[in-house]
Structure formats: structure tokens, C-alpha cells
Design a protein around this motif. Sequence first.
Motif, PDB file in Angstrom:
ATOM      1  N   GLY A 101       0.870  -1.084  -0.136  1.00 21.00           N
ATOM      2  CA  GLY A 101      -0.133   0.002   0.099  1.00 21.00           C
ATOM      3  C   GLY A 101       0.646   1.441   0.011  1.00 21.00           C
ATOM      4  N   PRO A 102       1.859   1.348   0.791  1.00 20.66           N
ATOM      5  CA  PRO A 102       2.357   2.646   0.828  1.00 20.66           C
ATOM      6  C   PRO A 102       3.611   2.840  -0.284  1.00 20.66           C
ATOM      7  N   VAL A 103       3.997   1.725  -0.823  1.00 22.51           N
ATOM      8  CA  VAL A 103       4.847   1.804  -2.198  1.00 22.51           C
ATOM      9  C   VAL A 103       3.831   2.267  -3.215  1.00 22.51           C
ATOM     10  N   ILE A 104       2.693   1.852  -3.315  1.00 22.06           N
ATOM     11  CA  ILE A 104       1.837   2.229  -4.434  1.00 22.06           C
ATOM     12  C   ILE A 104       1.526   3.634  -4.203  1.00 22.06           C
ATOM     13  N   ALA A 105       1.067   3.984  -2.593  1.00 18.16           N
ATOM     14  CA  ALA A 105       0.794   5.485  -2.865  1.00 18.16           C
ATOM     15  C   ALA A 105       1.983   6.401  -2.827  1.00 18.16           C
ATOM     16  N   ALA A 106       3.166   6.100  -2.560  1.00 17.53           N
ATOM     17  CA  ALA A 106       4.180   6.899  -2.878  1.00 17.53           C
ATOM     18  C   ALA A 106       4.416   7.190  -4.342  1.00 17.53           C
ATOM     19  N   GLN A 107       4.001   6.173  -5.190  1.00 16.17           N
ATOM     20  CA  GLN A 107       4.322   6.288  -6.659  1.00 16.17           C
ATOM     21  C   GLN A 107       3.185   7.224  -7.094  1.00 16.17           C
ATOM     22  N   VAL A 108       1.748   6.815  -6.670  1.00 14.88           N
ATOM     23  CA  VAL A 108       0.997   7.602  -7.158  1.00 14.88           C
ATOM     24  C   VAL A 108       1.221   9.088  -6.772  1.00 14.88           C
ATOM     25  N   ARG A 109       1.355   9.366  -5.455  1.00 15.00           N
ATOM     26  CA  ARG A 109       1.752  10.662  -4.968  1.00 15.00           C
ATOM     27  C   ARG A 109       2.742  11.349  -5.841  1.00 15.00           C
ATOM     28  N   ASN A 110       3.778  10.571  -6.127  1.00 20.73           N
ATOM     29  CA  ASN A 110       4.937  11.323  -6.974  1.00 20.73           C
ATOM     30  C   ASN A 110       4.879  11.611  -8.301  1.00 20.73           C
ATOM     31  N   ARG A 111       3.619  10.812  -8.773  1.00 25.02           N
ATOM     32  CA  ARG A 111       3.219  11.092 -10.276  1.00 25.02           C
ATOM     33  C   ARG A 111       2.117  12.155 -10.341  1.00 25.02           C
ATOM     34  N   THR A 112       1.370  12.211  -9.427  1.00 25.27           N
ATOM     35  CA  THR A 112      -0.002  12.944  -9.698  1.00 25.27           C
ATOM     36  C   THR A 112      -0.251  13.748  -8.577  1.00 25.27           C
ATOM     37  N   GLU A 113      -1.520  13.826  -7.843  1.00 26.71           N
ATOM     38  CA  GLU A 113      -2.075  14.683  -6.743  1.00 26.71           C
ATOM     39  C   GLU A 113      -2.142  13.777  -5.681  1.00 26.71           C
ATOM     40  N   PHE A 114      -2.347  14.248  -4.583  1.00 30.32           N
ATOM     41  CA  PHE A 114      -2.783  13.573  -3.230  1.00 30.32           C
ATOM     42  C   PHE A 114      -4.062  12.866  -3.520  1.00 30.32           C
ATOM     43  N   ARG A 115      -4.985  13.317  -3.907  1.00 33.19           N
ATOM     44  CA  ARG A 115      -6.465  12.787  -4.045  1.00 33.19           C
ATOM     45  C   ARG A 115      -6.394  11.587  -4.728  1.00 33.19           C
ATOM     46  N   TYR A 116      -5.494  11.316  -5.540  1.00 36.21           N
ATOM     47  CA  TYR A 116      -5.391  10.021  -6.438  1.00 36.21           C
ATOM     48  C   TYR A 116      -5.076   8.950  -5.578  1.00 36.21           C
ATOM     49  N   VAL A 117      -4.321   9.103  -4.481  1.00 42.03           N
ATOM     50  CA  VAL A 117      -4.055   8.209  -3.710  1.00 42.03           C
ATOM     51  C   VAL A 117      -5.160   7.591  -3.100  1.00 42.03           C
ATOM     52  N   PHE A 118      -6.151   8.418  -2.415  1.00 42.01           N
ATOM     53  CA  PHE A 118      -7.317   8.052  -2.063  1.00 42.01           C
ATOM     54  C   PHE A 118      -8.219   7.490  -3.004  1.00 42.01           C
ATOM     55  N   LEU A 119      -8.274   7.915  -4.110  1.00 39.01           N
ATOM     56  CA  LEU A 119      -8.980   7.235  -5.260  1.00 39.01           C
ATOM     57  C   LEU A 119      -8.460   5.729  -5.778  1.00 39.01           C
ATOM     58  N   VAL A 120      -7.071   5.727  -5.446  1.00 39.72           N
ATOM     59  CA  VAL A 120      -6.631   4.377  -5.621  1.00 39.72           C
ATOM     60  C   VAL A 120      -7.076   3.541  -4.307  1.00 39.72           C
ATOM     61  N   SER A 121      -6.842   3.848  -3.147  1.00 41.47           N
ATOM     62  CA  SER A 121      -7.683   3.204  -2.096  1.00 41.47           C
ATOM     63  C   SER A 121      -9.108   2.938  -2.227  1.00 41.47           C
ATOM     64  N   ALA A 122      -9.844   3.671  -2.888  1.00 42.05           N
ATOM     65  CA  ALA A 122     -11.121   3.362  -3.234  1.00 42.05           C
ATOM     66  C   ALA A 122     -11.294   2.404  -4.103  1.00 42.05           C
ATOM     67  N   ALA A 123     -10.392   2.510  -5.064  1.00 42.50           N
ATOM     68  CA  ALA A 123     -10.345   1.088  -6.261  1.00 42.50           C
ATOM     69  C   ALA A 123     -10.110  -0.008  -5.724  1.00 42.50           C
ATOM     70  N   ALA A 124      -9.157  -0.203  -4.484  1.00 40.03           N
ATOM     71  CA  ALA A 124      -8.711  -1.414  -4.104  1.00 40.03           C
ATOM     72  C   ALA A 124      -9.853  -1.887  -3.309  1.00 40.03           C
ATOM     73  N   CYS A 125     -10.676  -0.973  -2.635  1.00 42.05           N
ATOM     74  CA  CYS A 125     -11.902  -1.609  -1.898  1.00 42.05           C
ATOM     75  C   CYS A 125     -12.874  -1.978  -2.610  1.00 42.05           C
ATOM     76  N   ALA A 126     -13.178  -1.406  -3.705  1.00 47.05           N
ATOM     77  CA  ALA A 126     -14.246  -1.697  -4.829  1.00 47.05           C
ATOM     78  C   ALA A 126     -14.091  -3.023  -5.247  1.00 47.05           C
TER      79      ALA A 126
END
Length: 178
Positions: free
Chosen positions: A153-178
Amino acid sequence: MKLEVLRRLPGTLYSAVVMELFERLAYYGMVLVLGIYIVDHLAVPADVFGWVYGSFTGALYLLPLLAGALADRFGYKPALAVAFGTLTAGYLLLGTATSFGLVVVALGLIAVGGSIIKPTISGTVTRTTEVGSTRPIGFGLYYMMINAGGLIGPVIAAQVRNRTEFRYVFLVSAAACA
């Protein structure tokens, strides 16, 4: 360990531990950036965030007492459906929140959903394994998935955050739960 033991475990167990993996991946990914997002981007004082986060984690660890009883009463499948629906909604709201009030509501949803997951998955492991033969393996898989989610989770979040915006980290979390 012989592979024969792994073959004896029911598919329900494997489904449950994979669900746990995705739930933990979502949670630990979100936690990695939550404080920075709220304090730096929403301009919430750090001490206020500390109180809210403390309340969030307190709820997350106290509500499973009630959630486990409800899962036993109404069934594990409905409990998991409610849990993942609530988690998905919470992470989606967190990813689109523009005010601290909405963040608090989102964290409330995540606390409720997360509190349903813990007793339901551990109950599934207990119900689908046998004392003395497959139960230790079942719980071993369960905790392995928790730890794998905590790593991935933190590895993916760091990669998403470094390439996009914070909100996309939360949206990836939503996708993981969906």
C-alpha cells in the motif's frame, strides 16, 4: 509445510484473505499521505488533525466489538458487502473532499467499514479451518496478507503521489476496496 495442506483450504478462505490484502493496501496507502494532505493542503492545524486522527483510530479499534456481533447475526457475506461499500464511499469522499468537515465524514465511513472487516475476516478464517490441522496455516495466510498490504500500500501510494496529486492516492484506495 506440504502443499497438500494448502490444497485442503477452502476457496472461501483464500477469498477472505485476498479481501484483507486489498483492505490493508487501501488503508496503509491512505495513511501514508493523510496527515500531509490535511495539514499542508487543507490548512488544518496539526493539533486538530491529531485529535481527529486519534478519534479515527480509536473508533477503528473499538467498533469491531459491535461489528463482529452484527456480522454473526446478519451473516459474513452481507457484512463484507457493507464493509467494502462503506470503505469505498469513504475513500471516494476523501479523494474528492475540499473541506475538513468532509474529511471527518470520510474518516468516519472508513472507520466503520474497517471495523467490520477485522472480525468478519478473522471469523471467516476460524470457520473455514480446522483446529490443529489447517487453522494455523489459515491465520498465517491472514496475517501474511495484512503484512503484504502494509508493505504494498505505501509503495503504491508513494508512486501515485509522486506522479500525480494527493487525491489520487485516496481514489486508488477506493479502487482497491471496490
